[in-house]
Scaffold this motif. Structure first.
Motif, PDB file in Angstrom:
ATOM      1  N   TRP A 131       0.837  -1.203   0.000  1.00 56.41           N
ATOM      2  CA  TRP A 131       0.000   0.000   0.000  1.00 56.41           C
ATOM      3  C   TRP A 131       0.880   1.263   0.000  1.00 56.41           C
ATOM      4  O   TRP A 131       0.647   2.199  -0.761  1.00 56.41           O
ATOM      5  N   ARG A 135       0.775   4.159  -2.762  1.00 56.69           N
ATOM      6  CA  ARG A 135       0.358   5.513  -2.371  1.00 56.69           C
ATOM      7  C   ARG A 135       1.440   6.526  -2.769  1.00 56.69           C
ATOM      8  O   ARG A 135       1.135   7.617  -3.251  1.00 56.69           O
ATOM      9  N   ALA A 318     -13.947   4.742  -6.560  1.00 49.29           N
ATOM     10  CA  ALA A 318     -13.771   5.651  -5.415  1.00 49.29           C
ATOM     11  C   ALA A 318     -14.081   7.102  -5.800  1.00 49.29           C
ATOM     12  O   ALA A 318     -14.506   7.891  -4.964  1.00 49.29           O
ATOM     13  N   GLY A 319     -13.877   7.449  -7.082  1.00 52.05           N
ATOM     14  CA  GLY A 319     -13.968   8.855  -7.462  1.00 52.05           C
ATOM     15  C   GLY A 319     -15.237   9.256  -8.174  1.00 52.05           C
ATOM     16  O   GLY A 319     -15.601  10.422  -8.178  1.00 52.05           O
ATOM     17  N   LEU A 388     -16.372   4.482   7.042  1.00 47.06           N
ATOM     18  CA  LEU A 388     -15.182   4.036   6.321  1.00 47.06           C
ATOM     19  C   LEU A 388     -15.418   2.576   5.956  1.00 47.06           C
ATOM     20  O   LEU A 388     -16.324   1.928   6.491  1.00 47.06           O
ATOM     21  N   PHE A 389     -14.615   2.034   5.023  1.00 50.33           N
ATOM     22  CA  PHE A 389     -14.723   0.604   4.746  1.00 50.33           C
ATOM     23  C   PHE A 389     -14.592  -0.154   6.062  1.00 50.33           C
ATOM     24  O   PHE A 389     -13.761   0.215   6.903  1.00 50.33           O
ATOM     25  N   ARG A 391     -13.363  -2.440   8.766  1.00 46.67           N
ATOM     26  CA  ARG A 391     -12.084  -3.084   9.076  1.00 46.67           C
ATOM     27  C   ARG A 391     -12.338  -4.256  10.020  1.00 46.67           C
ATOM     28  O   ARG A 391     -13.361  -4.273  10.710  1.00 46.67           O
ATOM     29  N   CYS A 459      -8.486  10.081   2.038  1.00 40.37           N
ATOM     30  CA  CYS A 459      -8.817  10.090   0.607  1.00 40.37           C
ATOM     31  C   CYS A 459      -7.720  10.776  -0.202  1.00 40.37           C
ATOM     32  O   CYS A 459      -7.485  11.976  -0.040  1.00 40.37           O
TER      33      CYS A 459
HETATM   34  C1  HEM Z   1     -16.837  13.725  -2.476  1.00 35.03           C
HETATM   35  C2  HEM Z   1     -15.919  12.942  -2.930  1.00 35.03           C
HETATM   36  C3  HEM Z   1     -15.169  11.919  -2.117  1.00 35.03           C
HETATM   37  C4  HEM Z   1     -15.366  11.478  -0.840  1.00 35.03           C
HETATM   38  C5  HEM Z   1     -16.439  11.921   0.162  1.00 35.03           C
HETATM   39  C6  HEM Z   1     -14.351  10.488  -0.571  1.00 35.03           C
HETATM   40  C7  HEM Z   1     -14.192   9.834   0.642  1.00 35.03           C
HETATM   41  C8  HEM Z   1     -13.191   8.930   0.900  1.00 35.03           C
HETATM   42  C9  HEM Z   1     -12.991   8.297   2.172  1.00 35.03           C
HETATM   43  C10 HEM Z   1     -13.860   8.519   3.411  1.00 35.03           C
HETATM   44  C11 HEM Z   1     -11.908   7.480   2.056  1.00 35.03           C
HETATM   45  C12 HEM Z   1     -11.342   6.572   3.130  1.00 35.03           C
HETATM   46  C13 HEM Z   1     -11.923   5.193   2.970  1.00 35.03           C
HETATM   47  C14 HEM Z   1     -11.477   4.246   4.041  1.00 35.03           C
HETATM   48  O1  HEM Z   1     -10.357   4.363   4.536  1.00 35.03           O
HETATM   49  O2  HEM Z   1     -12.254   3.356   4.384  1.00 35.03           O
HETATM   50  C15 HEM Z   1     -11.428   7.582   0.701  1.00 35.03           C
HETATM   51  C16 HEM Z   1     -10.342   6.893   0.197  1.00 35.03           C
HETATM   52  C17 HEM Z   1      -9.955   6.947  -1.118  1.00 35.03           C
HETATM   53  N1  HEM Z   1     -10.445   7.786  -2.091  1.00 35.03           N
HETATM   54 FE1  HEM Z   1     -11.918   9.137  -1.880  1.00 35.03          FE
HETATM   55  N2  HEM Z   1     -13.585  10.348  -1.686  1.00 35.03           N
HETATM   56  C18 HEM Z   1     -14.034  11.207  -2.658  1.00 35.03           C
HETATM   57  C19 HEM Z   1     -13.510  11.391  -3.927  1.00 35.03           C
HETATM   58  C20 HEM Z   1     -12.445  10.694  -4.459  1.00 35.03           C
HETATM   59  C21 HEM Z   1     -11.882  10.907  -5.782  1.00 35.03           C
HETATM   60  C22 HEM Z   1     -12.329  11.973  -6.777  1.00 35.03           C
HETATM   61  C23 HEM Z   1     -10.900   9.963  -5.947  1.00 35.03           C
HETATM   62  C24 HEM Z   1      -9.993   9.730  -7.104  1.00 35.03           C
HETATM   63  C25 HEM Z   1     -10.222   9.980  -8.334  1.00 35.03           C
HETATM   64  C26 HEM Z   1     -10.827   9.187  -4.710  1.00 35.03           C
HETATM   65  C27 HEM Z   1      -9.958   8.141  -4.483  1.00 35.03           C
HETATM   66  C28 HEM Z   1      -9.793   7.514  -3.268  1.00 35.03           C
HETATM   67  C29 HEM Z   1      -8.824   6.449  -3.041  1.00 35.03           C
HETATM   68  C30 HEM Z   1      -7.900   5.841  -4.089  1.00 35.03           C
HETATM   69  C31 HEM Z   1      -8.913   6.109  -1.690  1.00 35.03           C
HETATM   70  C32 HEM Z   1      -8.091   5.064  -0.952  1.00 35.03           C
HETATM   71  C33 HEM Z   1      -6.838   5.714  -0.380  1.00 35.03           C
HETATM   72  C34 HEM Z   1      -5.927   4.747   0.362  1.00 35.03           C
HETATM   73  O3  HEM Z   1      -6.386   3.713   0.852  1.00 35.03           O
HETATM   74  O4  HEM Z   1      -4.739   5.072   0.461  1.00 35.03           O
HETATM   75  N3  HEM Z   1     -11.784   9.665  -3.842  1.00 35.03           N
HETATM   76  N4  HEM Z   1     -12.217   8.486   0.017  1.00 35.03           N
END
Ligand code: HEM
Length: 512
Positions: A131, A135, A318-319, A388-389, A391, A459
């Protein structure tokens, strides 16, 4: 005699399940309440678990998450809820303790059908060193300073997609659906660039096809027929319970993957190190090539071709939906609250003047202060991610003031349990963008504003989401008159995200 043995066996099996379902969680919940007193609330309900609260809440309030807000109302002491084999965090400090200090003690539960085919190797479900490396490769590209060079591209995609919205006079627009088409296109083109993204698959635009495919994967995961076997030996049992529908979704996933795989191979074969305008796939291919030559023709697990395919699907899911829901809800508030609409219009005029078709740049985005406050309030009030996802605890560990999380327990962090709580936000059920003004935001506990989570696994796409949200807001306000659809009240449900049940929430009329 044989009958007696069979009878005893059935009785033992029955007693074991009764112990697992009724007795064990009951005894554990009693223990937690006795041990931790008023910082803990039990929410155990046999067999149905949380589903009972969620369904009843939807029926009573038209909002499937209101139950948790009601439960916590006027009770600032509660830090966690304890359910059937799960601990549900509703306290900002405890949430931080988990996302920052206990990553080594928990592991994300994928809990989705076809995860091996689509998601498993991507950043969301990777752990440890793998990871960290994934990242590291992408972090730079998602920083605001790098993303600001994409503002103009994103603006063009938004304009192109807005022009395609079909509006029938007198008919409401499905606003979240329309916004999700835009955000799907933004992720697709940011990852693959223009050429590949403009292809069709089975006669459908790629972004829309993948969005529908992911929806069918979520539906498949939620089907009762597949839900029950997923508790015991999920891989083996899924196959036993699989039917035609299951195999059809599986076939579609395999075909779609092949299409992506072909593009990844093509990009690797025609690698151009000196390409100047790099999309996200170029950045992953750079790393693949570097790792390939460093390891004499082998690549490490974090950057295999398989992980690149999964990375795209993970970024897409996610996005796309998250930002689609956020922007759809933003436009709902624009239609609902005239006072807010007027302030937004005023600010947009002050930044872009009379220009109805501006080439938006990052400097202008930075000046949209009220828009920023408004988006933050939408994220707080209607955060698309509810939890969150999930765990799972890998071992016994302690959080906060000596609170035990037992090995095997599910650990949930309830974003809504924190974001809509009196303890952190005054009048939490009122929609007030001004709470995020320069002057007022000093009073907000920054640990509690966690729509994008916190800690190192927060995120990665948050800056991109905010850029998209601002551009979509500006373009809709410049291009349409927006009025509320009084016939469709906003009802919120929690499926894979927290989203409106019926999104025909407003009327759009193109400005002349
Ligand atoms: C309103 C828009 C968004 C919200 C509310 C949001 C919310 C979140 C949250 C809460 C997490 C943490 C999940 C967890 O740990 O269980 C997360 C992780 C993530 N998000 Fe977003 N997200 C948004 C938009 C985006 C966009 C636009 C992208 C990419 C194009 C994105 C890509 C990711 C990725 C790749 C992760 C995982 C990161 C990791 O594990 O290192 N998200 N998001």
């Amino acid at each position: 005699m044989i009958l007696l043995i069979i009878g005893l066996l059935i009785f033992s099996l029955f007693s074991y399940f009764a112990y697992l379902i009724f007795v064990k969680p009951y005894v554990r919940n009693k223990w937690y309440v006795k041990q931790y007193g008023k910082i803990c609330k039990p929410i155990y309900y046999p067999i149905l678990g949380n589903i009972k609260f969620v369904r009843e809440s939807f029926k009573k309030y038209g909002d499937s998450l209101q139950w948790i807000r009601e439960l916590l109302k006027n009770d600032n002491d509660v830090q966690f809820l304890i359910g059937y084999n799960n601990i549900h965090i509703v306290d900002a400090q405890l949430a931080k303790d988990i996302t920052l200090n206990n990553l080594q003690n928990i592991r994300k539960d994928m809990g989705m059908q076809f995860g091996d085919l689509l998601f498993k190797q991507g950043i969301v479900f990777s752990e440890g060193e793998k990871w960290k490396k994934q990242r590291q490769i992408l972090s730079h590209s998602f920083s605001f300073d790098v993303l600001k060079n994409r503002v103009s591209k994103i603006n063009n995609i938004v304009k192109e997609m807005i022009n395609k919205i079909q509006i029938e006079e007198g008919k409401p627009t499905k606003i979240v659906t329309e916004c999700t088409k835009i955000t799907a296109e933004v992720v697709l083109r940011s990852f693959f660039g223009e050429r590949f993204s403009q292809q069709q698959h089975k006669g459908i635009n790629l972004g829309i096809y993948l969005a529908q495919l992911l929806l069918s994967v979520f539906d498949q995961t939620r089907r009762l027929r597949m839900l029950i076997p997923s508790f015991f030996f999920p891989k083996f049992m899924s196959k036993i319970f699989a039917d035609e529908k299951y195999y059809e979704v599986q076939k579609n996933c395999i075909e779609f993957r092949q299409l992506i795989e072909k593009e990844v191979n093509l990009r690797i074969e025609n690698y151009d190190q000196n390409k100047t305008q790099k999309d996200f796939l170029d950045i992953l291919v750079d790393e693949y090539k570097l790792n390939y030559s460093k390891n004499d023709g082998k690549v490490e697990e974090y950057i295999t071709k398989e992980s690149i395919i999964h990375q795209f699907i993970v970024f897409f899911f996610a996005g796309m939906d998250t930002t689609g829901n956020l922007t759809g809800i933003m436009l709902y508030w624009v239609s609902k609250r005239k006072d807010i609409y007027e302030k937004l219009v005023q600010e947009i005029k002050s930044v872009f003047g009379q220009n109805k078709d501006p080439e938006i740049n990052d400097e202008q985005l930075k000046k949209l202060n009220y828009c920023h406050m408004f988006i933050q309030e939408c994220l707080r009030y209607h955060c698309p991610a509810m939890l969150l996802f999930t765990r799972r605890a890998e071992r016994d560990f302690y959080i906060g003031d000596n609170i035990l999380v037992q090995k095997g327990m599910q650990v949930n962090i309830s974003l809504h349990g924190v974001l809509r709580r009196e303890k952190y936000f005054q009048n939490p059920d009122e929609f007030i963008p001004e709470r995020f003004s320069e002057e007022n935001k000093k009073n907000i506990n920054h640990l509690a504003f966690i729509p994008f989570s916190s800690g190192p696994k927060n995120c990665i796409g948050q800056h991109m989401a905010l850029i998209e949200a601002k551009i979509i807001l500006v373009q809709f306000i410049l291009n349409f008159d927006i009025t509320n659809n009084e016939n469709v009240p906003l009802k919120m449900d929690s499926n894979s995200l927290y989203c409106p049940v019926n999104d025909e929430l407003l009327f759009l009329k193109r400005k002349q």
